[in-house]
Each structure stands twice: as structure tokens, then as C-alpha cells.
Design an enzyme around this catalytic site. Structure first.
Site, PDB file in Angstrom:
ATOM      1  CD  GLU A 187       8.109 -44.728  -8.987  1.00  0.00           C
ATOM      2  OE1 GLU A 187       7.103 -44.020  -8.848  1.00  0.00           O
ATOM      3  OE2 GLU A 187       8.293 -45.796  -8.356  1.00  0.00           O
ATOM      4  CB  CYS A 229       4.311 -46.182  -2.988  1.00  0.00           C
ATOM      5  SG  CYS A 229       3.746 -47.854  -2.577  1.00  0.00           S
ATOM      6  CG  HIS A 265       5.481 -47.362  -7.258  1.00  0.00           C
ATOM      7  ND1 HIS A 265       6.565 -46.802  -6.603  1.00  0.00           N
ATOM      8  CD2 HIS A 265       4.957 -48.267  -6.399  1.00  0.00           C
ATOM      9  CE1 HIS A 265       6.693 -47.356  -5.417  1.00  0.00           C
ATOM     10  NE2 HIS A 265       5.729 -48.245  -5.261  1.00  0.00           N
TER      11      HIS A 265
END
Ligand code: MN
Length: 243
Positions: free
Chosen positions: A220, A113, A218
Site C-alpha cells: 500500500e 506485514c 507494505h
């Protein structure tokens, strides 16, 4: 064998409990993602004490540049558009220093990001300061802000022959989206490996590096709903272990 040490760049958050006391912070999701990939995560400080940063960097086997606010436009030679969000020049300078060292020395790097934007600026590139006002017919890239972080916001098309495609295994996939900025002019040594349907750059890599990959989404936050995203962290840790 000791697990490879993976730095995750920290940010500054104000404590809601302690009268706005500034805290060094990093999302738990990044820490878990690195741990589950077999790495040992440590947080790097969001201020540019170069000698200390260097001491930390030399111990790291790999680096994650995490998400967050906008990069100060002066750091890539642009004027402030007046549309910026949460600028922290100290954090910018610390992360740009780490990113430039990683590029100069071939340290494995995963940029997420804001991180892909920092990577691009470190490589001499520039940023679109506000997609909604600067990209005609843009998709709503900041839509995740009001939804769960794993929510798919738009698709991305991955470039053939890219490391990203090799890792994720499919040329088109849905990703979350929590950004209002994006790469404009591409930095030296980087190639675009993912595009949104509106042309916004969503992924880059540096083919000349052992492992240097940036994504605008993102991963994660998608480990449970899109397990292939784990491969990005596993590949970082594998590269860090090989160093
Ligand atoms: Mn997006």
C-alpha cells in the site's frame, strides 16, 4: 453495482493532541489502496466482541489485515522472548477471529506485514520473534522505519506457479521492509510464495482458498513507485466482487 465492502483491521494509537486518548486508527494508504482498486473500505474494531465482529464480518466481501505490532507469543504457544514490540492482545484476538472465519468460509483476504503473521498464527503456525537476533546473517528488515515507507530495502524471489507471481509479473522485485518478525513454522494450508535472499519468508498464499494472500512488505506504500503493487488490491477486490 455497489462496490464490494472491504474490511481493514484497525489498530489502537494514542492521540498526540488529546492527552494520549486511545484512537482506533488505520493508515490512510490502506484506505486509498482499497478505494483505488474499486472497493469500499471500512475499519474493523481492534477488540474481540465476538458477536459484533461476526455481524461486521458477515457484511464484508473481503478483508485486509493491516500492519502493526507483534502478536502475543502465547497465542501461538511460545514464550515471550523479551524482544517484543507494541503487543496488543485485544487486537490480536480480534484479528485472529476474523482471519479464522475468513479461512473457514473462503472470504477473500489480503494480509500485509503484521497481517501475514496473524494469518499464519490463525492457520496454526508460529513466528520468529526477532529476526536480527534469531536469523543468522539476516538482512536489515526493519530498515524502513527511518526512511520513506516506499524505500526498497531488499529483493524478494517469487515462487513459480504462485498467484503472487501472476499478479506482480516478475520473479524478482524490490520491496520495502518494516518488520522485525517473520513466519517460522508455516500454518496449515499455506504455501511460501516469496522469500528474501536471507531466507526470511516474505509471501504466502492458501491455494485451497478463493483468494488468500499474505505479503511481509507494505504494498500500500509502494503504489506510486511500483504500480504493479496495485494488482494485489485489485485482485482482492475482484475476488470480493465475485463472492
Ligand atoms: Mn523484509
Amino acid at each position: 453495482m455497489a462496490p464490494p465492502l472491504i474490511g481493514i483491521s484497525g489498530c489502537v494509537e494514542q492521540s498526540a493532541r488529546l492527552s494520549g486518548t486511545p484512537l482506533v486508527a488505520v493508515g490512510v494508504a490502506y484506505v486509498r489502496a482499497v478505494e483505488e482498486a474499486g472497493g469500499a473500505p471500512v475499519v474493523t474494531p481492534p477488540h474481540p466482541n465476538e458477536a459484533l465482529l461476526r455481524g461486521i464480518f458477515e457484511r464484508l466481501n473481503g478483508l485486509v489485515l493491516s500492519g502493526g505490532g507483534d502478536v502475543l507469543p502465547a497465542l501461538y504457544g511460545a514464550d515471550d522472548s523479551g524482544l517484543l514490540w507494541s503487543v496488543n492482545e485485544e487486537r490480536d484476538r480480534a484479528e485472529l477471529t476474523l482471519a479464522r472465519w475468513a479461512l473457514a468460509e473462503g472470504r477473500p483476504l489480503l494480509a500485509i506485514c503484521r497481517g501475514i503473521q496473524v494469518l499464519n498464527v490463525a492457520a496454526g503456525g508460529t513466528l520468529i520473534q526477532d529476526i536480527a537476533t534469531q536469523v543468522p546473517d539476516a538482512l536489515p528488515h526493519s530498515s524502513v522505519a527511518s526512511r520513506p515507507m516506499h524505500s526498497v530495502a531488499h529483493s524478494v524471489e517469487l515462487a513459480s506457479e504462485s498467484r503472487l507471481l501472476a499478479l506482480l509479473g516478475t520473479p524478482t522485485l524490490g520491496v520495502n521492509s518494516a518488520h522485525h518478525q517473520a513466519i517460522c513454522a508455516l500454518g496449515a494450508g499455506l504455501v511460501v510464495t516469496a522469500l528474501a535472499p536471507d531466507g526470511v519468508i516474505e509471501g504466502v498464499e492458501a491455494p485451497g482458498q478463493p483468494f488468500c494472500l499474505g505479503v511481509q512488505w507494505h504494498p500500500e506504500a509502494m503504489l506510486e513507485t511500483a504500480p504493479a503493487m496495485r494488482r494485489l488490491f485489485e485482485a482482492l477486490v475482484e475476488a470480493a466482487r465475485a463472492r
